[in-house]
Design an enzyme around this catalytic site. Structure first.
Site, short mmCIF file in Angstrom:
data_model
loop_
_atom_site.label_atom_id
_atom_site.label_comp_id
_atom_site.label_asym_id
_atom_site.label_seq_id
_atom_site.Cartn_x
_atom_site.Cartn_y
_atom_site.Cartn_z
N SER A 157 25.83 15.95 24.13
CA SER A 157 25.00 15.78 22.93
C SER A 157 23.82 14.84 23.14
O SER A 157 22.89 14.86 22.35
CB SER A 157 25.87 15.25 21.79
OG SER A 157 26.53 14.07 22.18
N ASP B 153 23.19 6.97 15.38
CA ASP B 153 24.48 7.20 14.71
C ASP B 153 25.55 6.50 15.56
O ASP B 153 25.20 5.79 16.50
CB ASP B 153 24.71 8.71 14.52
CG ASP B 153 24.92 9.48 15.81
OD1 ASP B 153 25.17 8.84 16.85
OD2 ASP B 153 24.82 10.72 15.80
N HIS C 242 25.04 8.01 19.34
CA HIS C 242 23.78 8.37 20.00
C HIS C 242 22.66 7.38 19.71
O HIS C 242 22.53 6.92 18.58
CB HIS C 242 23.34 9.76 19.53
CG HIS C 242 24.40 10.79 19.68
ND1 HIS C 242 25.20 11.17 18.63
CD2 HIS C 242 24.81 11.49 20.74
CE1 HIS C 242 26.07 12.08 19.05
NE2 HIS C 242 25.87 12.30 20.33
#
Ligand SMILES: *[C@@H]1O[C@H](CO)[C@@H](O)[C@H](O)[C@H]1NC(C)=O
Ligand SMILES: *[C@@H]1O[C@H](CO)[C@@H](O)[C@H](O)[C@H]1NC(C)=O
Ligand SMILES: *[C@@H]1O[C@H](CO)[C@@H](O)[C@H](O)[C@H]1NC(C)=O
Length: 351
Positions: free
Chosen positions: A34, A325, A328
């Site tokens: 991600s 977040d 990340h």
């Protein structure tokens, strides 16, 4: 015929750009999770998606599936190298001439092991990403008309590999996972390194020659780890950081060995751990104020959960945050890291 003239024109343009700016590559192929996913998971039967607001709030194209307020490290690195935004493999528009700057295969929640990320549904593991790369190579083969063909094109391209975090976060450290009963930490690490080594060798076999292998960041410093840590909810979790740095030491050794063992090779290791700790330890030097909490978080019992799609979203000063977040980093952080990374990409000679 018209198509080949187009390609010739584009190649000449590229060479032009290359010549001007110095250290450039024709294309970049991106493998990972991600941290680099540009929206590959949007169309997978997976829970690991970020294709909703406020993700992308600072991104020119808005919501794309990136787990970030803006651009990822891979996006910024491409920009540093003079490339346009590298398209996601899992998008019907990614075909034809669009392939000529490279493709991004990264899939959120994935890792080195095929088991990693399973709890999120379908994700593209490293092995699957390499399969997808093979498909791209087949599609590229009639498109690349330059001397040396697709083989030279791929050999000069940058292969960016950034994976492994989820093998810890969503596998070894996952409270419901049973791998901790199957392997000691050392055994698990060896398993990861062994798998990763064969994946890097496979990419070499497919023609990759210029590699940038990104080590793990300090996983004990992500807000998720800090928030879950019972002892102290503001400090990085040493035990988890220790796992990441041990893994990095071994990975770095592998990268050095591959350079010795394989022919015509440019394997480079990027120390994401050191680069991140430098920022976390000196936030104000880099313009940050918040290093241990995400800008977009859902909070339950003080544990920071994923960035929720629900309004209101009120994180205004996004450039002051290291983390977007609980997992990340922000675009502001990514820009700094990508700049450092680009210094590792050696000048590639164009024939
Ligand atoms: C937690 O760590 C922070 C930063 O090192 C420190 O200021 C704080 O006093 C610690 N809290 C506890 C309860 O140990
Ligand atoms: C490199 O070659 C040596 C000697 O053949 C071998 O022991 C080692 O495992 C190789 N390393 C890698 C990463 O393939
Ligand atoms: C944004 O940051 C500035 C400078 O630190 C501060 O004065 C302001 O209150 C912050 N705004 C919000 C909404 O947090």
């Amino acid at each position: 015929m018209a198509v080949s003239i187009w390609i010739l024109t584009i190649s000449l343009l590229l060479v032009g750009v290359c010549g001007q700016a110095g250290s450039r590559v024709p294309a970049m192929f991106i493998f990972g999770d991600s941290l680099s996913d540009p929206g590959n998971n949007n169309n997978l039967l997976s829970l690991a998606k970020a294709n909703y607001f406020p993700n992308g709030i600072d991104f020119a194209e808005g919501v794309t599936g990136r787990f970030c307020n803006g651009r990822t490290i891979a996006d910024f690195l491409g920009n540093e190298l003079g490339l346009p935004l590298i398209p996601p493999f899992n998008n019907w528009k990614t075909k034809g001439l669009k392939l000529l700057h490279g493709v991004n295969y990264a899939s959120a929640a994935s890792g080195i092991l095929d088991d990693t990320g399973r709890q999120f549904g379908l994700v593209w593991t490293m092995n699957k990403q390499i399969k997808n790369f093979r498909r791209t190579l087949k599609q590229l083969s009639p498109l690349v008309k330059r001397k040396g063909g697709v083989a030279e094109f791929v050999a000069e391209s940058l292969i960016l590999v950034c994976t492994g975090s989820n093998d810890y976060l969503f596998n070894y450290l996952d409270p419901i996972s049973d791998v901790r009963f199957k392997y000691t930490l050392d055994q698990f690490q060896d398993l990861l390194i062994q798998e990763y080594t064969s994946q890097l060798k496979e990419l070499h076999k497919l023609g990759g020659r210029e590699f940038l292998v990104v080590g793990l960041g300090p996983l004990g410093c992500i807000p998720h780890a800090i928030g879950n840590h019972r002892k102290n909810r503001s400090k990085c979790v040493d035990e988890i950081n220790e796992m990441a740095s041990q893994f990095n030491l071994k990975l770095q050794m592998v990268v050095e060995e591959l350079n010795t063992n394989l022919t015509r090779l440019g394997f480079r290791f990027f120390d994401a751990y050191g680069a991140t700790m430098e920022i976390i330890n000196n936030p104000s030097t880099y313009g940050f104020e918040h290093t241990n909490k995400g800008c977009c978080v859902g909070i339950m019992d003080r544990i920071q959960l994923f960035c929720p799609p629900l309004l209101p979203f009120n994180c205004i000063n996004r450039t002051l945050y290291v983390f977007w977040d609980p997992y990340h980093p922000t675009e502001a952080f990514n820009a700094i890291i990508a700049k450092k990374m680009s210094q590792h990409v050696q000048k590639v000679q164009t024939p």
